[in-house]
Motif scaffolding. Structure first.
Motif, mmCIF file in Angstrom:
data_model
loop_
_atom_site.group_PDB
_atom_site.id
_atom_site.type_symbol
_atom_site.label_atom_id
_atom_site.label_comp_id
_atom_site.label_asym_id
_atom_site.label_seq_id
_atom_site.Cartn_x
_atom_site.Cartn_y
_atom_site.Cartn_z
ATOM 1 N N PHE A 97 0.686 -1.197 -0.025
ATOM 2 C CA PHE A 97 0.014 -0.018 0.009
ATOM 3 C C PHE A 97 1.001 1.225 -0.024
ATOM 4 O O PHE A 97 1.838 1.286 0.628
ATOM 5 N N ILE A 98 0.517 2.164 -0.832
ATOM 6 C CA ILE A 98 0.926 3.470 -0.447
ATOM 7 C C ILE A 98 0.058 4.451 0.747
ATOM 8 O O ILE A 98 -0.859 4.588 0.667
ATOM 9 N N GLN A 99 0.762 4.660 1.749
ATOM 10 C CA GLN A 99 0.139 5.307 2.970
ATOM 11 C C GLN A 99 -0.082 6.666 2.930
ATOM 12 O O GLN A 99 -1.196 7.319 3.131
ATOM 13 N N ASP A 100 1.306 7.343 2.672
ATOM 14 C CA ASP A 100 1.272 8.886 2.671
ATOM 15 C C ASP A 100 1.840 9.147 1.359
ATOM 16 O O ASP A 100 3.155 8.439 0.758
ATOM 17 N N PHE A 101 1.699 10.046 0.805
ATOM 18 C CA PHE A 101 2.486 10.734 -0.643
ATOM 19 C C PHE A 101 2.354 12.232 -0.380
ATOM 20 O O PHE A 101 1.325 12.903 -0.464
ATOM 21 N N TYR A 102 3.571 12.955 -0.372
ATOM 22 C CA TYR A 102 3.426 14.445 -0.455
ATOM 23 C C TYR A 102 4.510 14.862 -1.402
ATOM 24 O O TYR A 102 5.781 14.469 -1.400
ATOM 25 N N VAL A 103 4.165 15.792 -1.992
ATOM 26 C CA VAL A 103 5.154 16.597 -3.006
ATOM 27 C C VAL A 103 5.075 18.201 -2.658
ATOM 28 O O VAL A 103 4.051 18.766 -2.883
ATOM 29 N N PRO A 104 5.997 18.770 -2.124
ATOM 30 C CA PRO A 104 6.028 19.868 -1.319
ATOM 31 C C PRO A 104 5.810 21.263 -2.364
ATOM 32 O O PRO A 104 5.107 21.984 -2.138
ATOM 33 N N ALA A 105 6.309 20.820 -3.681
ATOM 34 C CA ALA A 105 6.348 22.006 -4.518
ATOM 35 C C ALA A 105 4.827 22.137 -5.100
ATOM 36 O O ALA A 105 4.600 23.106 -5.693
ATOM 37 N N LEU A 106 4.006 21.116 -4.715
ATOM 38 C CA LEU A 106 2.643 21.424 -5.118
ATOM 39 C C LEU A 106 1.630 21.896 -4.101
ATOM 40 O O LEU A 106 0.453 21.719 -4.235
ATOM 41 N N ASN A 107 2.068 22.228 -3.111
ATOM 42 C CA ASN A 107 1.394 22.846 -1.818
ATOM 43 C C ASN A 107 1.338 24.268 -2.174
ATOM 44 O O ASN A 107 2.104 24.975 -1.802
ATOM 45 N N LYS A 108 -0.041 24.554 -2.490
ATOM 46 C CA LYS A 108 -0.317 26.208 -2.984
ATOM 47 C C LYS A 108 -0.498 26.931 -1.538
ATOM 48 O O LYS A 108 -0.229 28.210 -2.001
ATOM 49 N N THR A 109 -0.686 26.352 -0.504
ATOM 50 C CA THR A 109 -0.533 27.253 0.783
ATOM 51 C C THR A 109 0.840 27.667 1.068
ATOM 52 O O THR A 109 0.621 28.457 2.013
#
Length: 215
Positions: free
Chosen positions: A40-52
């Motif tokens: 499974f993929i539990q978490d997936f995060y791409v910082p450059a796509l965080n618009k906040t």
């Protein structure tokens, strides 16, 4: 009149032998059958796509962090993994990153967790950020995992078998996967899991055993 007692005893012994042998064969098959682990993929995060986060550091952070969960569903057998190769694709087709997890052994019924950060290259960051910044739109990533696994039955390992699975991860303007608050993403092979060599051969062995005894 002829005494048929001997013939009846012989028939009963024969039936008893067939039943006992059949149950033994079934027990051995159940003991030797194996299942591939579930990933499974539990978490997936791409910082450059965080618009906040409008900082320059965030826009220039071209990494992907992920949490891979590996579950051994066999309660009485361990699993030996060869090196685990992960390939990340943008829009399902464009390869942007690779990562390798070292081989390891997983105990009976255990769940393993692997967290890592990988550098992504060749991804159209400006276009991707524009998509996720547009309301509730998201971009798609695909994670492909390839390795070989062996099951440990008592003191020995079975022959290794290929394990190749993949799954799609939708990333929104938070930089994270849309489904992380609901459930983990199961990675699938794309074909029905017919089990490993022992499962396939088990049916044949049991059928052949009964065929020989009865005929």
């Amino acid at each position: 009149m002829a005494d048929n007692g001997g013939g009846g005893d012989c028939a009963r012994c024969c039936c008893s032998f067939i039943l006992t042998s059949g149950l033994t064969a079934l027990f051995l098959w159940l003991s030797l059958r194996t299942y591939k682990p579930t990933l499974f993929i539990q978490d997936f995060y791409v910082p450059a796509l965080n618009k906040t986060d409008n900082s320059t550091a965030a826009r220039n952070n071209h990494t992907i962090s992920f949490h891979l969960k590996l579950k051994n569903q066999m309660k009485d057998k361990g699993v030996g993994y060869a090196n685990i190769s992960l390939t990340f694709f943008y829009d399902s087709t464009l390869p942007v990153a690779n990562y390798t997890l070292p081989e390891f052994y997983q105990g009976h019924g255990k769940t393993a967790n692997r967290n890592a950060v990988v550098e992504a290259t060749g991804l159209p960051w400006t276009a991707a950020f524009a998509v996720v910044s547009n309301g509730t739109s998201s971009v798609n990533f695909r994670v492909k995992v390839a390795t070989r696994v062996r099951s440990k039955i008592m003191l020995w390992f079975t022959k290794s078998h290929s394990l190749v699975v993949a799954g799609d991860v939708a990333v929104d303007g938070s930089g994270g996967n849309l489904k992380k608050k609901k459930r983990k993403i199961k990675l699938k092979s794309g074909v029905p899991d017919r089990g490993t060599h022992w499962v396939r051969m088990g049916h044949v062995a049991v059928f052949t055993f009964f065929f020989v005894l009865l005929f």
